[in-house]
Design an enzyme around this catalytic site. Sequence first.
Site, mmCIF file in Angstrom:
data_model
loop_
_atom_site.group_PDB
_atom_site.id
_atom_site.type_symbol
_atom_site.label_atom_id
_atom_site.label_comp_id
_atom_site.label_asym_id
_atom_site.label_seq_id
_atom_site.Cartn_x
_atom_site.Cartn_y
_atom_site.Cartn_z
ATOM 1 N N ASP A 154 0.572 -1.533 -0.197
ATOM 2 C CA ASP A 154 0.079 0.049 0.146
ATOM 3 C C ASP A 154 0.859 1.024 -0.124
ATOM 4 O O ASP A 154 1.766 1.156 1.243
ATOM 5 C CB ASP A 154 -0.982 0.262 1.365
ATOM 6 C CG ASP A 154 -2.119 1.502 1.241
ATOM 7 O OD1 ASP A 154 -1.782 2.378 1.216
ATOM 8 O OD2 ASP A 154 -3.318 1.409 1.197
ATOM 9 N N HIS A 155 0.689 2.137 -1.084
ATOM 10 C CA HIS A 155 1.843 2.904 -1.081
ATOM 11 C C HIS A 155 2.023 3.986 -0.280
ATOM 12 O O HIS A 155 2.938 4.714 -0.136
ATOM 13 C CB HIS A 155 2.043 3.526 -2.645
ATOM 14 C CG HIS A 155 1.386 4.394 -2.947
ATOM 15 N ND1 HIS A 155 0.115 4.029 -3.761
ATOM 16 C CD2 HIS A 155 1.456 6.227 -3.200
ATOM 17 C CE1 HIS A 155 -0.800 5.345 -3.849
ATOM 18 N NE2 HIS A 155 0.703 6.301 -3.761
ATOM 19 N N HIS A 185 -5.990 2.620 0.994
ATOM 20 C CA HIS A 185 -5.546 3.820 1.362
ATOM 21 C C HIS A 185 -5.654 4.789 3.016
ATOM 22 O O HIS A 185 -5.385 4.906 3.586
ATOM 23 C CB HIS A 185 -4.752 4.987 0.318
ATOM 24 C CG HIS A 185 -4.289 4.788 -1.176
ATOM 25 N ND1 HIS A 185 -3.267 3.274 -0.581
ATOM 26 C CD2 HIS A 185 -4.706 4.885 -2.258
ATOM 27 C CE1 HIS A 185 -2.862 3.412 -2.056
ATOM 28 N NE2 HIS A 185 -3.366 4.003 -2.973
HETATM 29 C C1 BG6 Z 1 -3.205 4.899 -6.459
HETATM 30 C C2 BG6 Z 1 -4.882 4.686 -7.025
HETATM 31 O O1 BG6 Z 1 -3.481 4.041 -5.843
HETATM 32 O O2 BG6 Z 1 -3.301 5.731 -5.441
HETATM 33 C C3 BG6 Z 1 -4.786 5.391 -7.799
HETATM 34 O O3 BG6 Z 1 -4.634 3.364 -7.624
HETATM 35 C C4 BG6 Z 1 -4.388 7.534 -7.582
HETATM 36 O O4 BG6 Z 1 -6.060 5.894 -8.799
HETATM 37 C C5 BG6 Z 1 -3.076 7.320 -6.443
HETATM 38 O O5 BG6 Z 1 -3.919 8.316 -8.063
HETATM 39 C C6 BG6 Z 1 -2.593 7.852 -5.645
HETATM 40 O O6 BG6 Z 1 -1.443 8.012 -4.885
HETATM 41 P P1 BG6 Z 1 -0.351 9.172 -4.550
HETATM 42 O O7 BG6 Z 1 0.755 8.854 -4.018
HETATM 43 O O8 BG6 Z 1 -0.470 10.206 -5.949
HETATM 44 O O9 BG6 Z 1 -1.510 10.222 -3.787
#
Ligand code: BG6
Length: 488
Positions: free
Chosen positions: A176-177, A239
């Site tokens: 989960d980045h 997230h």
């Molecule tokens: C991803 C989603 O997990 O997270 C995308 O699939 C989204 O749709 C992205 O744009 C948002 O990540 P960040 O790090 O740019 O807030």
Amino acid sequence: DQNLSSLIMIFGATGDLSKRKLFPSLYRLYERGRLDKFAVIGIARTQQSHEKFKQSVKDSVTASLGEKPNLDEFVSHFYYQSHDVADSNSYAALKKLADEIDGHYGLEGNRIFYLAMAPEFFGPIALHLKSDGLTDVKGYKRLVIEKPFGHDLESAMELNKQIRTAFSENEIYRIDHYLGKEMVRNIEVIRFANAIFEPLWNNRYISNIQVTSSETLGVEERGRYYESSGALRDMVQNHMMQMVALLAMEPPIKLTTDEIRSEKVRVFRALRSVEGEQVKEYFVRGQYGEGTISEKSVPRYRDEPNVDQGSNTETFVAGKIMIDNFRWAGVPFYIRTGKRMTSKTTKIVVQFKDIPMNLYYQTEKMLNPNLLVIHVQPEEGITLHLNAKKAGGHLEAQEVKLSFANTGIHAMNTPEGYEKLLYDCMRGDATNFTHWDEVAYSWAFVDKISKVWENQKAEYPNYESGSMGPKAADELLEKDGFFWWPVS
Ligand code: BG6
């Protein structure tokens, strides 16, 4: 003292994620001297030479980090294998290459399998890795798996069953980045390292918590995926719920992976389930219409490529999440996320309760409540909103803000989320990856909402691109006597 030698096998090495995130992150680790003995095999369907692949790795590093020294030396550790995910012969060839490289670099049989590709391949690849002997190694074997982890609880269970035949739970690193983001990791430290917060971190002193993650981008080229996903599955299930769990969990007895994960799971277990008729009371969905972003007009969602003209897919979700446990009874956690909104911002606002009596109120203005704002992105930092005497005034209170910004102090060195996650995986630290139980509970929660939404056609579009979402999202808080604190 950790042994960081590893053979990293990236499935989906010609894809976007590899180019934008993984190669640059590996380079950063290399640059910092954090990659000990290592080699990378890029794996994808395309036929290409090792040389051509190395060049594309170089290009992607330069594209995201600018000109860098030692690039040739760095890419000398990279290899390429063209691959058919459904063909055992392909895995045999891969195994042969992996064994050779392993011997050549002395990697002691340590392997990381990184699945950076379409989710329908996750299960089949894991099964092949086992049946074709690639996981049969004398070192460690770890599986890193990108989202989406399933489409709902049922498909997630099926996927989990498949990967569990080849890997045990503690060998699985579900990405989960958001858990790689500096300030998301900081939630725990802010809470548990400060005597002034933890005693107040409960329903006696906190009135509500707001988590916003807004984007200005639309669905871009991802219409096909997004049509079957929507914001609820794409952002909330993972997230947003992860941030809520970190904000709400009890202090772990130790900072170990197991202890932290089990506290997060306890939060998920306490979620008030929202189903059927209740959904519209607790959740709001939206889909963007036309509008203006950075002074440019942008089309409505339904006119994006690969999107149905009558699409019922939500690009915005706001919700009220209740955690029915002793600490949080009665405190709403409001979440909000969407595409094509006013700004690209992720922010957490903790609103404290009003003091019992206000001695300092000015004729018109009430005192502001204390707020603790955690800025996740683009700025990284914290701001504490307090009230203090207005200089020169007569016992008049005004708002003052104490801010700490990562920018400027650590900005240059703030590592990319993926860099931290890759490093964690090599060290064998799964704390910032999601455990199966977390995945299962959050799907169970979200499934009940999607079930209702899928069966009822929404009146879309219902928010203008460039706005903060539909009006109903504001009303969600208004009916509880709150409002969204501005985030940009
Ligand atoms: C991803 C989603 O997990 O997270 C995308 O699939 C989204 O749709 C992205 O744009 C948002 O990540 P960040 O790090 O740019 O807030």
